[in-house]
Design an enzyme around this catalytic site. Sequence first.
Site, PDB file in Angstrom:
ATOM      1  N   HIS A   1      -8.579  -1.370   5.597  1.00  0.00           N
ATOM      2  CA  HIS A   1      -8.892  -2.738   6.260  1.00  0.00           C
ATOM      3  C   HIS A   1      -9.278  -3.925   5.264  1.00  0.00           C
ATOM      4  CE1 HIS A   1      -9.929  -5.524   9.743  1.00  0.00           C
ATOM      5  NE2 HIS A   1     -10.981  -5.885   9.198  1.00  0.00           N
TER       6      HIS A   1
ATOM      7  N   ASN B   1       0.809  -1.231   0.055  1.00  0.00           N
ATOM      8  CA  ASN B   1      -0.009   0.112   0.021  1.00  0.00           C
ATOM      9  C   ASN B   1       0.703   1.037  -0.083  1.00  0.00           C
ATOM     10  OD1 ASN B   1      -3.192  -0.521   0.137  1.00  0.00           O
ATOM     11  ND2 ASN B   1      -2.236  -2.254   1.614  1.00  0.00           N
TER      12      ASN B   1
ATOM     13  N   ASN C   1      -6.999   4.426   8.382  1.00  0.00           N
ATOM     14  CA  ASN C   1      -6.575   3.193   8.139  1.00  0.00           C
ATOM     15  C   ASN C   1      -7.025   2.439   6.931  1.00  0.00           C
ATOM     16  OD1 ASN C   1      -5.202   0.596   9.025  1.00  0.00           O
ATOM     17  ND2 ASN C   1      -7.139   0.100   9.875  1.00  0.00           N
TER      18      ASN C   1
HETATM   19  C1  GRF Z   1      -3.380  -4.598   4.059  1.00  0.00           C
HETATM   20  O1  GRF Z   1      -4.131  -6.005   3.584  1.00  0.00           O
HETATM   21  C2  GRF Z   1      -4.225  -3.885   4.698  1.00  0.00           C
HETATM   22  O2  GRF Z   1      -5.554  -4.044   4.537  1.00  0.00           O
HETATM   23  C3  GRF Z   1      -4.067  -4.262   6.130  1.00  0.00           C
HETATM   24  O3  GRF Z   1      -2.641  -4.714   6.237  1.00  0.00           O
HETATM   25  C4  GRF Z   1      -2.298  -5.137   4.904  1.00  0.00           C
HETATM   26  C5  GRF Z   1      -0.898  -4.352   4.618  1.00  0.00           C
HETATM   27  O4  GRF Z   1      -0.437  -4.870   3.285  1.00  0.00           O
HETATM   28  N1  GRF Z   1      -4.369  -3.348   7.076  1.00  0.00           N
HETATM   29  P1  GRF Z   1       0.812  -4.142   2.868  1.00  0.00           P
HETATM   30  O5  GRF Z   1       1.893  -4.117   3.960  1.00  0.00           O
HETATM   31  O6  GRF Z   1       0.567  -2.744   2.512  1.00  0.00           O
HETATM   32  O7  GRF Z   1       1.251  -4.865   1.728  1.00  0.00           O
END
Ligand code: GRF
Length: 211
Positions: free
Chosen positions: A110, A15, A108
Amino acid sequence: MGKRLAVFCSGQGTNLQALVDAVEQQRCGAELALVIVDRPDAPALERAQRHQIPSLLIEPRAFASTEAYEHALTAHLTQRQIDYVALAGFMRVLSGAFVDQFRWRILNIHPALLPAFKGERAVEDALAAGIKVTGVTVHFVTAEVDAGPIILQQAVPIADNETSASLLTKLHAVEHQLYPQAIQLLIEERLVVEGNIVNILPPNNVLGSRL
Ligand code: GRF
């Protein structure tokens, strides 16, 4: 000056990468001013370094208490004049005291349609429940985990024979679009919280430009 965003991560940071890409492609006007990770093996740290984003490893175990740890976080955010914080796979619960300091300034993401399937096992729990549609939620962070006002949601269908790995791939693809969109709305000051409801103002809203 652009709105300065800090991203907190504990893991892969896909992300974070999506935010880097969105900023580079001018889909998101945030300035990625700081990445904080809480574990030395978080690949997100390397990602930040690769993109020349200032990054800090701040390990909770180096502090005597949660209070002291969060005090250090606050000090770095203040020192670097951070406007907003995006949690992106940050596997720690922030205290009410910390969250209140940055009221409606921490987001955040989720991997479920909240308020369904809160917690760390959201993807596995959704699969086990046999639901046919899950999704992604971006929400404001409050003291209660995965319970703050919801900003954006997008549904993701669950196929027959879906595995947690295949579902996660689909969820990630949606997350990578949704998070930059939500952050763009945030920095345009178009999100107005009333109780538990987030109203999204239209672009160039008069109220928005006054906020
Ligand atoms: C994501 O699936 C998010 O929804 C959750 O943690 C994960 C993080 O993934 N909160 P990344 O580290 O961004 O690949």
